[in-house]
Scaffold this motif. Structure first.
Motif, PDB file in Angstrom:
ATOM      1  N   CYS A 302       0.817  -1.219   0.000  1.00 22.44           N
ATOM      2  CA  CYS A 302       0.000   0.000   0.000  1.00 22.44           C
ATOM      3  C   CYS A 302       0.848   1.264   0.000  1.00 22.44           C
ATOM      4  N   CYS A 303       2.101   1.162   0.395  1.00 21.88           N
ATOM      5  CA  CYS A 303       2.916   2.364   0.596  1.00 21.88           C
ATOM      6  C   CYS A 303       3.436   2.967  -0.709  1.00 21.88           C
ATOM      7  N   ASP A 304       3.660   2.129  -1.707  1.00 29.10           N
ATOM      8  CA  ASP A 304       4.323   2.598  -2.928  1.00 29.10           C
ATOM      9  C   ASP A 304       3.593   3.754  -3.615  1.00 29.10           C
ATOM     10  N   GLY A 305       2.269   3.670  -3.682  1.00 29.50           N
ATOM     11  CA  GLY A 305       1.533   4.699  -4.430  1.00 29.50           C
ATOM     12  C   GLY A 305       0.830   5.725  -3.577  1.00 29.50           C
ATOM     13  N   CYS A 306       1.082   5.738  -2.276  1.00 27.14           N
ATOM     14  CA  CYS A 306       0.384   6.678  -1.389  1.00 27.14           C
ATOM     15  C   CYS A 306       0.831   8.106  -1.678  1.00 27.14           C
ATOM     16  N   PRO A 307      -0.081   9.001  -2.082  1.00 24.58           N
ATOM     17  CA  PRO A 307       0.318  10.371  -2.410  1.00 24.58           C
ATOM     18  C   PRO A 307       0.828  11.152  -1.199  1.00 24.58           C
ATOM     19  N   GLN A 308       0.447  10.720   0.001  1.00 23.92           N
ATOM     20  CA  GLN A 308       0.908  11.375   1.225  1.00 23.92           C
ATOM     21  C   GLN A 308       2.145  10.696   1.810  1.00 23.92           C
ATOM     22  N   GLU A 309       2.564   9.587   1.172  1.00 20.30           N
ATOM     23  CA  GLU A 309       3.714   8.807   1.637  1.00 20.30           C
ATOM     24  C   GLU A 309       3.564   8.411   3.105  1.00 20.30           C
ATOM     25  N   LEU A 310       2.371   7.953   3.451  1.00 21.52           N
ATOM     26  CA  LEU A 310       2.112   7.519   4.816  1.00 21.52           C
ATOM     27  C   LEU A 310       2.680   6.120   5.046  1.00 21.52           C
ATOM     28  N   ASP A 311       3.115   5.859   6.256  1.00 24.87           N
ATOM     29  CA  ASP A 311       3.538   4.516   6.646  1.00 24.87           C
ATOM     30  C   ASP A 311       2.275   3.783   7.111  1.00 24.87           C
ATOM     31  N   ILE A 312       1.507   3.311   6.156  1.00 24.75           N
ATOM     32  CA  ILE A 312       0.184   2.746   6.444  1.00 24.75           C
ATOM     33  C   ILE A 312       0.258   1.526   7.357  1.00 24.75           C
ATOM     34  N   PRO A 313       1.146   0.551   7.117  1.00 26.84           N
ATOM     35  CA  PRO A 313       1.206  -0.603   8.028  1.00 26.84           C
ATOM     36  C   PRO A 313       1.480  -0.202   9.474  1.00 26.84           C
ATOM     37  N   MET A 314       2.371   0.775   9.655  1.00 26.60           N
ATOM     38  CA  MET A 314       2.667   1.229  11.012  1.00 26.60           C
ATOM     39  C   MET A 314       1.431   1.856  11.654  1.00 26.60           C
ATOM     40  N   LEU A 315       0.704   2.659  10.886  1.00 27.23           N
ATOM     41  CA  LEU A 315      -0.492   3.309  11.421  1.00 27.23           C
ATOM     42  C   LEU A 315      -1.562   2.285  11.777  1.00 27.23           C
ATOM     43  N   LEU A 316      -1.760   1.298  10.901  1.00 26.15           N
ATOM     44  CA  LEU A 316      -2.772   0.277  11.186  1.00 26.15           C
ATOM     45  C   LEU A 316      -2.370  -0.591  12.366  1.00 26.15           C
ATOM     46  N   ALA A 317      -1.077  -0.895  12.466  1.00 21.25           N
ATOM     47  CA  ALA A 317      -0.600  -1.694  13.597  1.00 21.25           C
ATOM     48  C   ALA A 317      -0.813  -0.938  14.914  1.00 21.25           C
ATOM     49  N   THR A 318      -0.585   0.367  14.851  1.00 28.46           N
ATOM     50  CA  THR A 318      -0.791   1.175  16.055  1.00 28.46           C
ATOM     51  C   THR A 318      -2.275   1.262  16.395  1.00 28.46           C
ATOM     52  N   TYR A 319      -3.109   1.333  15.358  1.00 34.37           N
ATOM     53  CA  TYR A 319      -4.555   1.345  15.588  1.00 34.37           C
ATOM     54  C   TYR A 319      -5.002   0.042  16.246  1.00 34.37           C
TER      55      TYR A 319
END
Length: 401
Positions: A302-319
């Motif tokens: 999911c990270c490759d094309g994120c226009p905001q360059e968010l660390d999505i796995p880290m955010l979901l893991a924290t959630y």
């Protein structure tokens, strides 16, 4: 190490997956600890592990280089090397010839023992079947030339997608790698996928057997239930034992990131000890209780094309962690991020959800996470409460829970 026989080959029951190699620092993006990788490979080889799995995008493209370099210290006929073609990645064009030649060079080999079409799912299947790219035709030709010994595919797609692909290309595929563990047995209908592949006489390779580590870190009460029945087995070992009960599972891959994990997993695979019906019942009850969490495995597609360059796995893991950890951990971690990297920075474009193997509605989950963060006390407020609690002689857990 017990082995499984597949087309005359004896494959170790455990395979070394190289998507999560040890890092020099416990931070995504830091260099891989190549010295420890060599130690892990040496331990694996000396204890009967002979299957090594990598892929074009792992570790930013370096996994193939690192594992190839490490394995080059051994005779080529002493191990089986597998990698994958990244047709699942979104691109305007696809060139299997260029990628394959690059992979051979990166791994330092003349052929791959096993080669997979990476993540055949609802969106990528169109790419793999597109006559413009001739992807499957090209790899069939490489197989004829001996540069690929066995051709297969991995899939995070739904059962219907898997069936459609098998109907069209199943006679050209020798094995299939799916996400299979006791949580996904029902959560992602892995049972139906396993049954379908077994009916088609296609051997099953397993990825995410411990769900990115989630099944190795059970709640205290859950772990105690398992330990009472098998004191010698850790929660991770129970996840592997679950898989050892399925005769069509021929390869179980573990993305080991430390020597300790390697040693523990090798010990588990010294012999098969499949679960009894009573043990299976307890394990599935535990799985049912876990289903409120977000099923992210940190594959980072999911990270490759994120226009905001968010660390999505880290955010979901924290959630996910917000439901199990004290507020102090979550608030401290999130407040350390700049505003533009917070879950609230998501613009909701949905690119991440389209490529997510777990079918997670990422924008929706990040929106929910942002909402939950607003309810938490700030790190400064937590510190203030902690100081006051200490002065009053109160239990810190009562304040932070």
């Amino acid at each position: 190490m017990y082995c499984n026989e597949v087309q005359g080959l004896k494959l170790s029951g455990l395979g070394f997956g190289t998507m999560r190699l040890p890092l020099l620092a416990d931070v995504p993006g830091t260099p891989v600890d190549e010295k420890q990788v060599d130690q892990m490979v040496d331990y694996a080889m000396s204890h009967g592990v002979n299957y090594f799995d990598t892929a074009y995008p792992y570790h930013g493209g370096l996994s193939e280089v690192i594992i190839g370099k490490s394995l080059s210290r051994y005779p080529r006929d002493q191990y089986y090397l597998a990698t994958k073609y990244p047709g699942h990645q979104i691109s305007s064009t696809y060139d299997p010839t260029a990628i394959f030649e690059e992979q051979l060079k990166k791994c330092g080999v003349d052929y791959f023992d096993f080669y997979l079409l990476h993540n055949v799912y609802e969106n990528s299947m169109k790419t793999y079947l597109d006559p413009r790219w001739k992807i499957i035709e090209y790899f069939q030709e490489q197989k004829k030339l001996g540069r690929i010994r066995h051709l297969g595919f991995s899939s995070h797609g739904r059962v219907e997608c898997l069936k459609e692909f098998l109907d069209g290309c199943g006679n050209q595929m020798e094995f299939c790698q799916i996400q299979l563990n006791y949580l996904d047995w029902t959560l992602q209908d892995a049972k139906a996928k396993y049954d379908l592949l077994t009916e088609r006489n296609i051997p099953v390779w397993v990825m995410e057997p411990v769900r990115g580590g989630r099944l190795a870190q059970l709640a205290k009460g859950e772990a105690e239930k398992l330990s009472a029945l098998r004191p010698e087995d850790s929660p991770a070992a129970w996840a592997f034992r679950f898989l050892q009960g399925f005769p069509n599972v021929k390869m179980i891959l573990s993305g080991m990131s430390s020597m300790k994990q390697m040693e523990e997993n090798v010990k588990t695979f010294e012999e098969r000890k499949p679960l009894s019906e009573a043990e299976l019942k307890i394990l599935m009850d535990i799985a049912e209780g876990m289903k409120n969490s977000i099923p992210c495995t940190a594959c980072r597609y999911c990270c490759d094309g994120c226009p905001q360059e968010l660390d999505i796995p880290m955010l979901l893991a924290t959630y996910n962690e917000i439901w199990f950890s004290p507020a102090v951990n979550v608030s401290m971690r999130m407040e350390a991020l700049p505003e533009e990297k917070q879950p609230s920075a998501c613009v909701g474009c949905g690119q991440c959800s389209e490529i997510c193997p777990q079918k997670i509605n990422v924008p929706k989950e990040l929106e929910r996470f942002a909402g939950e963060l607003k309810k938490l006390p700030s790190w400064a407020e937590i510190c203030r409460q902690r100081d006051e609690a200490a002065k009053a002689g109160q239990n810190k857990k009562e304040i932070l829970k």
